[in-house]
Motif scaffolding. Structure first.
Motif, short mmCIF file in Angstrom:
data_model
loop_
_atom_site.label_atom_id
_atom_site.label_comp_id
_atom_site.label_asym_id
_atom_site.label_seq_id
_atom_site.Cartn_x
_atom_site.Cartn_y
_atom_site.Cartn_z
N PRO A 1 0.91 -1.24 0.16
CA PRO A 1 0.00 0.08 -0.21
C PRO A 1 0.93 1.26 0.05
CG PRO A 1 0.08 -1.20 2.22
CD PRO A 1 0.73 -1.68 1.29
N ASN A 2 1.87 1.42 0.37
CA ASN A 2 3.01 2.48 0.75
C ASN A 2 3.36 2.94 -0.63
OD1 ASN A 2 2.47 2.72 3.47
ND2 ASN A 2 4.25 1.80 3.91
N TRP A 3 3.73 1.74 -1.34
CA TRP A 3 4.26 2.24 -2.82
C TRP A 3 3.32 2.69 -3.73
CZ3 TRP A 3 9.31 2.17 -3.54
CH2 TRP A 3 9.91 2.04 -4.79
N ARG A 4 2.15 1.97 -3.64
CA ARG A 4 0.94 2.71 -4.34
C ARG A 4 0.54 4.01 -3.91
NH1 ARG A 4 -3.29 0.18 -7.59
NH2 ARG A 4 -5.33 1.51 -7.70
N THR A 5 0.36 4.25 -2.70
CA THR A 5 0.32 5.55 -2.24
C THR A 5 1.42 6.65 -2.75
OG1 THR A 5 -0.64 4.85 -0.40
CG2 THR A 5 0.01 7.10 -0.29
N MET A 6 2.54 6.15 -2.58
CA MET A 6 3.69 7.11 -3.17
C MET A 6 3.71 7.72 -4.67
SD MET A 6 6.84 5.16 -1.02
CE MET A 6 8.19 6.20 -2.13
N LEU A 7 3.17 6.59 -5.56
CA LEU A 7 2.86 6.61 -6.92
C LEU A 7 1.65 7.69 -7.17
CD1 LEU A 7 3.40 6.16 -9.92
CD2 LEU A 7 1.91 4.31 -9.80
N ILE A 8 0.64 7.49 -6.52
CA ILE A 8 -0.58 8.31 -6.58
C ILE A 8 -0.13 9.76 -6.24
CG2 ILE A 8 -2.83 9.08 -5.51
CD1 ILE A 8 -3.26 5.90 -5.54
N ASN A 9 0.59 9.85 -4.99
CA ASN A 9 0.95 11.37 -4.72
C ASN A 9 1.93 11.78 -5.56
OD1 ASN A 9 -0.36 11.11 -2.37
ND2 ASN A 9 1.53 10.42 -1.14
N GLU A 10 2.76 11.33 -6.52
CA GLU A 10 3.59 11.84 -7.27
C GLU A 10 2.73 12.24 -8.33
OE1 GLU A 10 7.26 10.54 -10.29
OE2 GLU A 10 7.34 10.07 -8.06
N ILE A 11 1.85 11.53 -8.89
CA ILE A 11 0.75 11.78 -10.07
C ILE A 11 0.31 13.15 -9.86
CG2 ILE A 11 -1.06 11.15 -11.26
CD1 ILE A 11 -0.10 8.04 -11.05
N THR A 12 -0.38 13.03 -8.50
CA THR A 12 -1.14 14.33 -8.13
C THR A 12 -0.43 15.33 -7.90
OG1 THR A 12 -2.73 12.94 -7.03
CG2 THR A 12 -2.68 15.10 -6.20
N SER A 13 0.86 15.47 -7.28
CA SER A 13 1.61 16.59 -7.15
C SER A 13 2.19 16.96 -8.42
CB SER A 13 2.75 16.28 -6.19
OG SER A 13 3.51 15.21 -6.70
N THR A 14 2.46 16.15 -9.33
CA THR A 14 2.81 16.49 -10.72
C THR A 14 1.86 17.12 -11.47
OG1 THR A 14 4.47 14.58 -10.66
CG2 THR A 14 4.18 15.58 -12.80
N ALA A 15 0.72 16.87 -11.56
CA ALA A 15 -0.45 17.46 -12.26
C ALA A 15 -0.47 18.93 -11.51
CB ALA A 15 -1.44 16.67 -11.89
N LEU A 16 -0.72 19.03 -10.10
CA LEU A 16 -0.67 20.35 -9.73
C LEU A 16 0.45 21.23 -9.86
CD1 LEU A 16 -2.51 22.10 -7.53
CD2 LEU A 16 -0.91 21.06 -5.58
N TYR A 17 1.68 20.77 -10.05
CA TYR A 17 2.89 21.55 -10.44
C TYR A 17 2.57 22.12 -11.66
CZ TYR A 17 7.54 22.54 -12.18
OH TYR A 17 8.57 23.30 -12.76
N TYR A 18 2.34 21.23 -12.86
CA TYR A 18 2.14 21.75 -14.20
C TYR A 18 0.86 22.78 -14.22
CZ TYR A 18 5.41 18.67 -16.00
OH TYR A 18 6.91 17.91 -16.21
N GLU A 19 -0.14 22.69 -13.39
CA GLU A 19 -1.19 23.59 -13.34
C GLU A 19 -0.75 24.95 -12.96
OE1 GLU A 19 -5.03 20.58 -12.80
OE2 GLU A 19 -4.18 21.60 -11.09
N GLY A 20 0.10 24.96 -12.07
CA GLY A 20 0.57 26.38 -11.41
C GLY A 20 1.52 26.75 -12.23
#
Length: 341
Positions: free
Chosen positions: A143-162
């Motif tokens: 579960p930690n590995w999957r959570t880390m991947l989801i967090n990176e997808i979300t933060s990357t999308a947020l970074y590009y939106e900004g």
């Protein structure tokens, strides 16, 4: 209804004689060309040769052409001037500011960021599950590995939106300032593109920001030519790439996602999008220089209902075949009796 068509020429081969229906050179506003460089969208390697090509383009302009430069977010700002030497010196100091490829923990491609971000609120989906299987193993890596991947997808999308909101905001301010100059103006944008969702529910979601900038450019009577630097080969095989390609998905879609927002506003403003490989910008700049040598100023008869001070979409058509027509897609007709901007 088109009631007049006047050819405005400004190329060096025009020896002062006006073509039929054209204006003499003395009454034609001087060309105003603004160079905009989105430095954060490409790296140092990609910037070197394209900036040299842009400098060669400036050297080929006429001495009385007004040329400006905006290298954002942290570069030179030069208002349009006939002092081309100052612009050339500033161009020589521009370098790409994007971080190198492959620096994230996971090997996420643009199309995967878009599709996986759409899957996350749903608890999973084909793309997200496939990326988890590829990066974390078919057992999901826990579960930690999957959570880390989801967090990176979300933060990357947020970074590009900004990042994209800031870049488009700077470009919008730039075209707004162009209203102060008479006649038809031109912005030449150099960009490595920004990830923008091409599917509902995907992120980064830029909405209609690109179209809004295009409308602002049309109101300022400014054409935008964008050169999209396709760095995919360099990113894949460059020395700074930290690890090998782990997926052979649709690279064409990745490029389309990066260039999507550029295409939105260039068409709205009456310009064009050129895709150039790293080190091969000269053909696109040659084409732009040719198109800037002449244009047609159309006089049209608006209906009373068009005189409302709002922007209206307009299409230009010709009976001649095998030609490309570039023109403003949006026009603002002031209320009768009101002063035009």
């Amino acid at each position: 209804r088109v009631i007049s068509a006047e050819q405005i020429r400004s190329d060096a081969n025009d020896e002062g004689a006006a073509p039929a229906g054209g204006s003499p050179a003395s009454t034609t506003p001087k060309r105003v060309i603004m160079l905009a460089v989105d430095c954060i969208s490409f790296d140092v390697t990609a910037s070197r040769e394209v900036i040299q090509s842009v400098a060669a383009f400036v050297k080929g302009l006429q001495p009385d052409d007004y040329v400006g430069l905006s290298a954002y977010p942290n570069g030179a700002e030069i208002a349009p001037t006939v002092d081309h030497a100052t612009v050339l010196r500033a161009l020589g100091n521009i370098i790409g500011q994007r971080d190198g490829p492959g620096l994230g923990q996971f090997n996420l491609r643009p199309s995967e960021i878009v599709d996986a971000s759409r899957d996350i609120p749903l608890g999973g989906g084909d793309t997200l599950d496939a990326v988890v299987a590829r990066e974390c193993g078919f057992e999901g890596g826990g579960p930690n590995w999957r959570t880390m991947l989801i967090n990176e997808i979300t933060s990357t999308a947020l970074y590009y939106e900004g990042q994209s909101t800031a870049s488009l905001g700077m470009l919008r301010n730039l075209v707004t300032r162009m209203q102060a100059y008479p006649g038809r103006k031109t912005v030449i944008l150099v960009s490595g593109g920004i990830i923008a969702s091409d599917t509902p529910g995907g992120r980064p979601d830029l909405g209609s920001l690109g179209m809004q900038v295009g409308r602002e450019a049309a109101r300022a009577n400014t054409a935008i030519y964008a050169m999209f630097l396709d760095t995919s080969l360099n990113d894949q095989f460059g020395a700074e790439t930290r690890r090998g390609e782990r997926t052979a998905g649709n690279k064409a879609r990745d490029r389309a996602i990066l260039a999507r927002w550029l295409e939105q506003f260039t068409g709205s403003a009456g310009g064009a999008l050129f895709t150039v490989a790293v080190g091969n910008a000269s053909p696109a700049l040659t084409r732009i220089q040719t198109e800037l040598s002449s244009y047609y100023l159309l006089g049209v008869e608006p209906a009373d209902e068009d005189r409302d001070g709002r922007t209206h979409e307009v299409a230009v058509k010709t009976t001649q075949s095998n030609v490309t027509v570039r023109g403003r897609r949006w026009v603002m007709i002031p209320v009768r009796g009101a002063a035009a901007p």
